[in-house]
Design a protein around this motif. Sequence first.
Motif, PDB file in Angstrom:
ATOM      1  N   SER A  56       0.965  -1.272   0.159  1.00 26.05           N
ATOM      2  CA  SER A  56      -0.014   0.003   0.015  1.00 26.05           C
ATOM      3  C   SER A  56       1.031   1.187  -0.020  1.00 26.05           C
ATOM      4  O   SER A  56       0.537   2.247  -0.601  1.00 26.05           O
ATOM      5  N   ASN A  57       2.029   1.142   0.472  1.00 23.02           N
ATOM      6  CA  ASN A  57       2.912   2.350   0.853  1.00 23.02           C
ATOM      7  C   ASN A  57       3.568   2.710  -0.702  1.00 23.02           C
ATOM      8  O   ASN A  57       3.598   3.615  -0.897  1.00 23.02           O
ATOM      9  N   LYS A  67      -3.350   4.861   3.066  1.00 30.17           N
ATOM     10  CA  LYS A  67      -2.091   4.035   3.658  1.00 30.17           C
ATOM     11  C   LYS A  67      -1.948   4.199   5.070  1.00 30.17           C
ATOM     12  O   LYS A  67      -1.951   3.105   5.650  1.00 30.17           O
ATOM     13  N   ARG A  71      -2.324   0.705   7.197  1.00 33.59           N
ATOM     14  CA  ARG A  71      -1.499   0.442   8.404  1.00 33.59           C
ATOM     15  C   ARG A  71      -1.854   0.567   9.728  1.00 33.59           C
ATOM     16  O   ARG A  71      -1.509  -0.584  10.332  1.00 33.59           O
TER      17      ARG A  71
END
Length: 272
Positions: A56-57, A67, A71
């Motif tokens: 995702s980052n 993001k 997380r």
Amino acid sequence: MTQVSNARLAQQEARERQRQTWLERAGKELQVAEAWDANKRPDGLAKRLESMVEASNKAEILTHDDKSAIRDRARSITLRAYEKYLDSLLERAMAATRDRQRQEEKAALLKEVNEIVSVVSRLGTSQAIKDSVKERLGIIRETSAAGDSTKAKEAAEREALRKESSHQNEHRTFTRWLDPPLTVMVEGRAFSTIDWSLGGFLIGDIPDRGWKPAQQIDIKIGLDAAKLHAERVEIVRYLAEEHRLAVKVRRFASVLMQVKRECEMAGLEPAE
């Protein structure tokens, strides 16, 4: 000029569809992760969630808030999985303690308990969990293998009381914010939130309409009545004495992400 504007709008819409697809896929994977078997050590789960966060980052299609939400939710699910596994280990250690034939198994379980305690401490478990583990280890030490001593009986009673007072299932995945309160339209009437998060919210001063857990309702929510976003939510519980309704969103990419972005754009940082 019109053709250029239309082309740009088409690109934005396509990008938003890609973003929603990414978030929905991530939401489904996170939902599966939340159902992890408490009797299985979650090392593999933790690695998969870590890989998702890394992916995702790197995804340019996602916003900073997307993001951050992925997380935070992955981290919370990982912690919860280890806490549930720790609970399972302690239950099995208690059972083995009462059986003279399982003392080697007990030793191995207690060794693993120490390993998992280190993991959950690193992940940020609460002091309440740490205190509970300490208390339960004390109960295990005081329980004899035969299970017929006075100390053993007292320890068993303490363990039973501990189970009755345990509320680990109330662990929350998302940070809850008190401010700013949001406006929620339910059945044509406006209410305010007591608290809210990316996963749901608590509505105050709402009359009983026969609300039932798992019931789905259509609402509109936002910073104020002038700009509300439609969403279908699921009821968690109704607190009759306090006239409060707790609901959760049914999808990861919900309008609450948009509401949080609007808070930040307005200079209103959500606060606990």
